[in-house]
Design a protein around this motif. Structure first.
Motif, PDB file in Angstrom:
ATOM      1  N   THR A  83       0.839  -1.197   0.000  1.00 62.18           N
ATOM      2  CA  THR A  83       0.000   0.000   0.000  1.00 62.18           C
ATOM      3  C   THR A  83       0.873   1.245   0.000  1.00 62.18           C
ATOM      4  O   THR A  83       1.953   1.270   0.607  1.00 62.18           O
ATOM      5  N   GLN A  84       0.387   2.294  -0.681  1.00 66.08           N
ATOM      6  CA  GLN A  84       1.066   3.584  -0.648  1.00 66.08           C
ATOM      7  C   GLN A  84       0.115   4.643  -1.222  1.00 66.08           C
ATOM      8  O   GLN A  84      -0.834   4.320  -1.941  1.00 66.08           O
ATOM      9  N   PRO A  85       0.372   5.932  -0.927  1.00 64.83           N
ATOM     10  CA  PRO A  85      -0.446   6.989  -1.542  1.00 64.83           C
ATOM     11  C   PRO A  85      -0.169   7.063  -3.036  1.00 64.83           C
ATOM     12  O   PRO A  85       0.941   6.748  -3.491  1.00 64.83           O
ATOM     13  N   CYS A  86      -1.166   7.470  -3.805  1.00 64.36           N
ATOM     14  CA  CYS A  86      -0.964   7.730  -5.234  1.00 64.36           C
ATOM     15  C   CYS A  86      -1.425   9.153  -5.524  1.00 64.36           C
ATOM     16  O   CYS A  86      -2.360   9.649  -4.889  1.00 64.36           O
ATOM     17  N   LYS A  87      -0.779   9.788  -6.501  1.00 69.53           N
ATOM     18  CA  LYS A  87      -1.017  11.208  -6.736  1.00 69.53           C
ATOM     19  C   LYS A  87      -0.718  11.545  -8.190  1.00 69.53           C
ATOM     20  O   LYS A  87      -0.127  10.726  -8.922  1.00 69.53           O
ATOM     21  N   PRO A  88      -1.080  12.747  -8.646  1.00 68.40           N
ATOM     22  CA  PRO A  88      -0.772  13.151 -10.023  1.00 68.40           C
ATOM     23  C   PRO A  88       0.726  13.084 -10.306  1.00 68.40           C
ATOM     24  O   PRO A  88       1.550  13.455  -9.468  1.00 68.40           O
ATOM     25  N   GLY A  89       1.065  12.576 -11.491  1.00 67.14           N
ATOM     26  CA  GLY A  89       2.455  12.419 -11.872  1.00 67.14           C
ATOM     27  C   GLY A  89       2.993  11.028 -11.612  1.00 67.14           C
ATOM     28  O   GLY A  89       4.070  10.672 -12.116  1.00 67.14           O
ATOM     29  N   ASP A  90       2.256  10.219 -10.856  1.00 70.53           N
ATOM     30  CA  ASP A  90       2.693   8.849 -10.612  1.00 70.53           C
ATOM     31  C   ASP A  90       2.474   7.999 -11.868  1.00 70.53           C
ATOM     32  O   ASP A  90       1.469   8.157 -12.561  1.00 70.53           O
ATOM     33  N   LEU A  91       3.406   7.099 -12.121  1.00 65.98           N
ATOM     34  CA  LEU A  91       3.321   6.205 -13.274  1.00 65.98           C
ATOM     35  C   LEU A  91       3.658   4.796 -12.802  1.00 65.98           C
ATOM     36  O   LEU A  91       4.730   4.571 -12.236  1.00 65.98           O
ATOM     37  N   TYR A  92       2.725   3.864 -13.025  1.00 66.09           N
ATOM     38  CA  TYR A  92       2.855   2.510 -12.489  1.00 66.09           C
ATOM     39  C   TYR A  92       2.773   1.448 -13.579  1.00 66.09           C
ATOM     40  O   TYR A  92       2.062   1.624 -14.580  1.00 66.09           O
ATOM     41  N   PHE A  93       3.466   0.334 -13.339  1.00 65.76           N
ATOM     42  CA  PHE A  93       3.287  -0.895 -14.093  1.00 65.76           C
ATOM     43  C   PHE A  93       2.672  -1.911 -13.130  1.00 65.76           C
ATOM     44  O   PHE A  93       3.295  -2.258 -12.117  1.00 65.76           O
ATOM     45  N   ILE A  94       1.462  -2.373 -13.426  1.00 62.47           N
ATOM     46  CA  ILE A  94       0.782  -3.376 -12.609  1.00 62.47           C
ATOM     47  C   ILE A  94       0.934  -4.725 -13.312  1.00 62.47           C
ATOM     48  O   ILE A  94       0.621  -4.853 -14.499  1.00 62.47           O
ATOM     49  N   GLY A  95       1.397  -5.743 -12.584  1.00 59.92           N
ATOM     50  CA  GLY A  95       1.683  -7.029 -13.180  1.00 59.92           C
ATOM     51  C   GLY A  95       0.450  -7.804 -13.608  1.00 59.92           C
ATOM     52  O   GLY A  95      -0.670  -7.548 -13.139  1.00 59.92           O
ATOM     53  N   SER A  96       0.651  -8.763 -14.477  1.00 57.64           N
ATOM     54  CA  SER A  96      -0.423  -9.641 -14.938  1.00 57.64           C
ATOM     55  C   SER A  96      -1.028 -10.395 -13.756  1.00 57.64           C
ATOM     56  O   SER A  96      -0.310 -10.986 -12.950  1.00 57.64           O
ATOM     57  N   ASP A  97      -2.356 -10.338 -13.633  1.00 47.40           N
ATOM     58  CA  ASP A  97      -3.107 -11.031 -12.575  1.00 47.40           C
ATOM     59  C   ASP A  97      -2.750 -10.550 -11.172  1.00 47.40           C
ATOM     60  O   ASP A  97      -3.006 -11.257 -10.189  1.00 47.40           O
ATOM     61  N   GLN A  98      -2.191  -9.375 -11.040  1.00 38.81           N
ATOM     62  CA  GLN A  98      -1.892  -8.828  -9.720  1.00 38.81           C
ATOM     63  C   GLN A  98      -3.129  -8.101  -9.171  1.00 38.81           C
ATOM     64  O   GLN A  98      -3.594  -7.127  -9.765  1.00 38.81           O
ATOM     65  N   PRO A  99      -3.704  -8.550  -8.055  1.00 42.16           N
ATOM     66  CA  PRO A  99      -4.852  -7.836  -7.476  1.00 42.16           C
ATOM     67  C   PRO A  99      -4.442  -6.404  -7.137  1.00 42.16           C
ATOM     68  O   PRO A  99      -3.407  -6.175  -6.517  1.00 42.16           O
TER      69      PRO A  99
END
Length: 320
Positions: free
Chosen positions: A54-70
């Protein structure tokens, strides 16, 4: 509610799907899908839950979420009270590298990209030093179609694989992909309740009742699926909210931050905050106060020199 097996709306003629959300709040359910997801947040704040991280998310953040990752992007509570407003703006790119792009990734030239995609299995956050460049490339993928979109995605992944260092892993070191539907239903209810009521006194009996199991069974269940205690998770959520308050300047003093985020002791707050952020609250406040003060100070200096110049000109004209 459960960990939804989300189906990305893929048109048959495309292997890459782009979804641009301009909505009152983020998609509000813990879910997963077979596609890798790239998400650029342009507007909106909240909390990211990815697996057991868990972490805060905000404008400017860019993420890669893995395949089948909840995962779940949970908007701040204020967004839900303004459902008529477009509080969030995000660009999502979905692609199935294990099937649709599998043949392409077998080419020897694609080996660095293939290794990079394998490293996204638990999720990654782009370091701040590379956000500007990669955000522009994400928008290029969004603005293109057909073969151009595929080529732009390859350029983006190639840049990630070869040029970007110091990625932030969205992993605590343990796999957490093995949710069944019933387990996911419980976990989603626990996550949602915790985020909604973090500022309250959440007892073990209360949260166990949300999960519809006994307190003893809940402790074992939560530890088995997240590799952390529920109290540790609750502390992470509370510290995330404390960080948001500090960054936004929405507080009077350290003790007000502590009590409004659910801590009933300033000593406990200081200890937990430092454990999670590796920084004491007062140092965190000093760091972000300095950053937020830079622009006003520069503006004040500029205004001073303008006023001083006008005063000199006025005195000069009076001489004639």
């Amino acid at each position: 509610m459960k960990v939804l097996q989300f189906t990305v709306p893929v048109a048959n003629e495309y292997s890459i799907v782009v979804q641009e959300d301009i909505l009152p709040y983020f998609y509000n359910y813990l879910h997963r899908h077979k596609e890798v997801q790239i998400t650029l947040i342009i507007k909106g704040e909240g909390t990211l839950i990815a697996g057991n991280y868990t972490q805060p998310c905000k404008p400017g953040d860019l993420y890669f979420i893995g395949s089948d990752q909840p995962h779940l992007f949970r908007s701040n509570a204020s967004h839900f009270g303004e459902s008529y407003r477009n509080n969030i703006h995000a660009i999502h790119i979905f692609f199935d590298h294990k099937h649709n792009l599998a043949s392409l990734l077998e080419l020897p030239e694609m080996e660095p990209v293939k290794r990079f995609l394998e490293a996204t299995v638990f999720g990654l956050q782009v370091p701040s030093s590379a956000v500007l460049q990669l955000s522009g490339m994400v928008k290029e993928v969004r603005d293109s179609e057909g073969l151009d979109r595929l080529l732009n995605l390859i350029k983006l992944l190639q840049c990630c694989a070869n040029n970007v260092k110091d990625w932030k892993s969205l992993s605590t070191g343990f796999s957490n992909h093995s949710f069944t539907d019933s387990e996911g239903e419980r976990m989603n209810d626990v996550y949602q309740y915790t985020i909604d009521h973090y500022s309250e006194d959440i007892s073990l009996h209360k949260i166990a009742a949300i999960a519809c199991i006994t307190p003893h069974a809940f402790c074992k269940y939560f530890k088995r699926h997240t590799r952390k205690t529920y109290l540790s998770f609750l502390h992470e959520i509370r510290v995330n909210e404390a960080c948001k308050k500090i960054i936004s300047g929405d507080f009077d003093c350290i003790s007000s931050v502590a009590y409004t985020t659910g801590f009933n002791s300033i000593i406990t707050f200081n200890r937990v905050f430092k454990k999670i952020t590796s920084m004491a609250p007062k140092d965190y406040i000093r760091k972000y106060k300095f950053k937020s003060a830079e622009v006003p100070i520069n503006k004040a200096i500029g205004s001073f020199f303008v006023s001083f110049y006008l005063l000199l000109m006025n005195d000069f004209l009076l001489l004639f």
